[in-house]
Design a protein around this motif. Structure first.
Motif, short mmCIF file in Angstrom:
data_model
loop_
_atom_site.label_atom_id
_atom_site.label_comp_id
_atom_site.label_asym_id
_atom_site.label_seq_id
_atom_site.Cartn_x
_atom_site.Cartn_y
_atom_site.Cartn_z
N ILE A 50 0.87 -1.17 0.00
CA ILE A 50 0.00 0.00 0.00
C ILE A 50 0.91 1.22 0.00
CG2 ILE A 50 -1.96 -1.11 1.14
CD1 ILE A 50 -1.05 0.14 3.77
N SER A 51 0.33 2.38 -0.17
CA SER A 51 1.15 3.59 -0.23
C SER A 51 1.84 3.82 1.12
CB SER A 51 0.30 4.80 -0.59
OG SER A 51 -0.43 5.25 0.53
N ASP A 52 2.99 4.47 1.07
CA ASP A 52 3.71 4.80 2.30
C ASP A 52 2.89 5.72 3.20
OD1 ASP A 52 5.86 3.22 1.64
OD2 ASP A 52 7.09 4.87 0.86
N LEU A 53 2.07 6.57 2.59
CA LEU A 53 1.21 7.46 3.38
C LEU A 53 0.17 6.66 4.17
CD1 LEU A 53 0.69 10.33 0.80
CD2 LEU A 53 2.10 10.39 2.88
N ASP A 54 -0.43 5.66 3.53
CA ASP A 54 -1.41 4.82 4.23
C ASP A 54 -0.72 3.97 5.31
OD1 ASP A 54 -3.59 5.84 2.91
OD2 ASP A 54 -3.68 4.24 1.43
N LYS A 55 0.49 3.49 5.04
CA LYS A 55 1.24 2.76 6.07
C LYS A 55 1.45 3.65 7.30
CE LYS A 55 4.02 -0.29 3.20
NZ LYS A 55 5.38 -0.65 2.78
N LYS A 56 1.86 4.89 7.06
CA LYS A 56 2.07 5.82 8.17
C LYS A 56 0.78 6.04 8.95
CE LYS A 56 5.86 8.49 6.17
NZ LYS A 56 6.28 9.79 5.64
N ARG A 57 -0.34 6.17 8.23
CA ARG A 57 -1.62 6.36 8.91
C ARG A 57 -1.96 5.16 9.80
NH1 ARG A 57 -2.99 8.48 3.55
NH2 ARG A 57 -3.56 10.68 3.78
N ILE A 58 -1.76 3.97 9.27
CA ILE A 58 -2.06 2.75 10.03
C ILE A 58 -1.14 2.64 11.24
CG2 ILE A 58 -2.01 0.22 9.97
CD1 ILE A 58 -2.86 0.46 6.96
N LEU A 59 0.16 2.81 11.05
CA LEU A 59 1.11 2.67 12.15
C LEU A 59 0.88 3.73 13.22
CD1 LEU A 59 4.38 1.76 10.21
CD2 LEU A 59 2.68 0.24 11.22
N ARG A 60 0.56 4.95 12.80
CA ARG A 60 0.26 6.02 13.76
C ARG A 60 -0.97 5.66 14.59
NH1 ARG A 60 -1.27 10.20 10.57
NH2 ARG A 60 0.80 10.21 9.69
N SER A 61 -2.00 5.13 13.94
CA SER A 61 -3.22 4.75 14.66
C SER A 61 -2.97 3.59 15.63
CB SER A 61 -4.32 4.35 13.67
OG SER A 61 -4.79 5.47 12.99
N ILE A 62 -2.16 2.62 15.20
CA ILE A 62 -1.82 1.50 16.09
C ILE A 62 -1.05 2.03 17.29
CG2 ILE A 62 -0.42 -0.59 16.34
CD1 ILE A 62 -1.15 -1.23 13.39
N ASP A 63 -0.07 2.89 17.03
CA ASP A 63 0.74 3.47 18.11
C ASP A 63 -0.16 4.20 19.12
OD1 ASP A 63 2.66 4.73 19.69
OD2 ASP A 63 3.86 5.42 18.00
N GLU A 64 -1.06 5.05 18.62
CA GLU A 64 -1.95 5.82 19.50
C GLU A 64 -2.87 4.90 20.30
OE1 GLU A 64 -4.02 8.44 16.85
OE2 GLU A 64 -2.25 9.71 16.52
N THR A 65 -3.42 3.88 19.64
CA THR A 65 -4.36 2.99 20.31
C THR A 65 -3.67 2.15 21.39
OG1 THR A 65 -5.69 2.90 18.29
CG2 THR A 65 -6.10 1.20 19.93
N LEU A 66 -2.49 1.60 21.07
CA LEU A 66 -1.77 0.80 22.06
C LEU A 66 -1.28 1.66 23.22
CD1 LEU A 66 0.21 -1.78 19.89
CD2 LEU A 66 -1.84 -2.17 21.29
N THR A 67 -0.83 2.87 22.93
CA THR A 67 -0.39 3.78 23.99
C THR A 67 -1.56 4.11 24.92
OG1 THR A 67 1.33 4.69 22.56
CG2 THR A 67 0.69 6.01 24.46
N ALA A 68 -2.74 4.32 24.35
CA ALA A 68 -3.94 4.58 25.16
C ALA A 68 -4.31 3.38 26.03
CB ALA A 68 -5.11 4.97 24.26
N LYS A 69 -3.93 2.19 25.60
CA LYS A 69 -4.19 0.98 26.38
C LYS A 69 -3.11 0.74 27.44
CE LYS A 69 -6.82 -1.86 23.14
NZ LYS A 69 -7.72 -2.61 23.98
N GLY A 70 -2.10 1.62 27.51
CA GLY A 70 -1.06 1.50 28.54
C GLY A 70 0.24 0.86 28.07
N PHE A 71 0.37 0.60 26.78
CA PHE A 71 1.61 0.02 26.25
C PHE A 71 2.63 1.13 25.98
CE2 PHE A 71 -1.44 -3.25 25.45
CZ PHE A 71 -0.73 -4.44 25.57
#
Length: 176
Positions: A50-71
């Motif tokens: 997929i595009s590098d921009l979409d990869k960044k969007r996905i990884l940023r969302s995963i990072d934010e979600t896991l951080t919110a869960k305490g990781f």
């Protein structure tokens, strides 16, 4: 006189088009409470087509979600995060025929006069998020989200965030 009610059909159609359907699977022998840190598996993520921009969007969302869960993100993680995607074009064809036909009554017409055909094309995508035990190098959890994708760049962040959030809502798994 018969009344035809289209509202339930419309509601089902609208909710089925806008919702992200999620599933997950996991190793039932794993104690998920031991995992506190994460990092992205670069070698796996680099292979995602997929595009590098979409990869960044996905990884940023995963990072934010896991951080919110305490990781916590770490150089020596407990979990490695990998993603992969699938995409397919969908075509829905709906044909509505109205009018009178001999012996058939109102609502179906063998001569197709007064009818309407609609064609709806859209892209449906699936995002997989894999959580891998960093020490054992074993897959311990996999989440999958499937839904309609958008090409509108203004809505991509929102769409991807919805996919990631709904998938990771199922982590850690609730043992029954």
């Amino acid at each position: 006189m018969k009344k035809v009610v289209f509202l339930p059909l419309l509601v089902v159609f609208i909710t089925s088009c806008s919702a992200v359907k999620v599933n997950s699977d996991y190793d039932k022998k794993v104690d998920f409470s031991q995992y506190k840190t994460f990092a992205f598996l670069k070698s796996g993520i680099d292979k995602v087509e997929i595009s590098d921009l979409d990869k960044k969007r996905i990884l940023r969302s995963i990072d934010e979600t896991l951080t919110a869960k305490g990781f916590t993100k770490s150089e020596t993680p407990d979990l490695l995060i990998n993603i992969f995607t699938k995409e397919r074009e969908q075509v829905d064809v709906n044909q509505f025929n109205a009018g009178w036909g001999y012996g058939w009554g109102y609502g179906w017409n063998p001569y197709f006069w007064g009818g309407n055909t609609s064609v709806n094309r859209y892209t449906e995508g699936t995002l997989y998020i894999d959580l891998i035990d960093a020490k054992k190098k074993e897959l311990i959890w996999q989440g999958e989200g499937e839904g309609v994708l958008t090409k509108d760049t203004n809505k991509k962040d929102e769409n991807i965030k919805e996919f990631v959030t709904k998938i990771l809502e199922q982590y850690p798994p609730q043992k029954k």
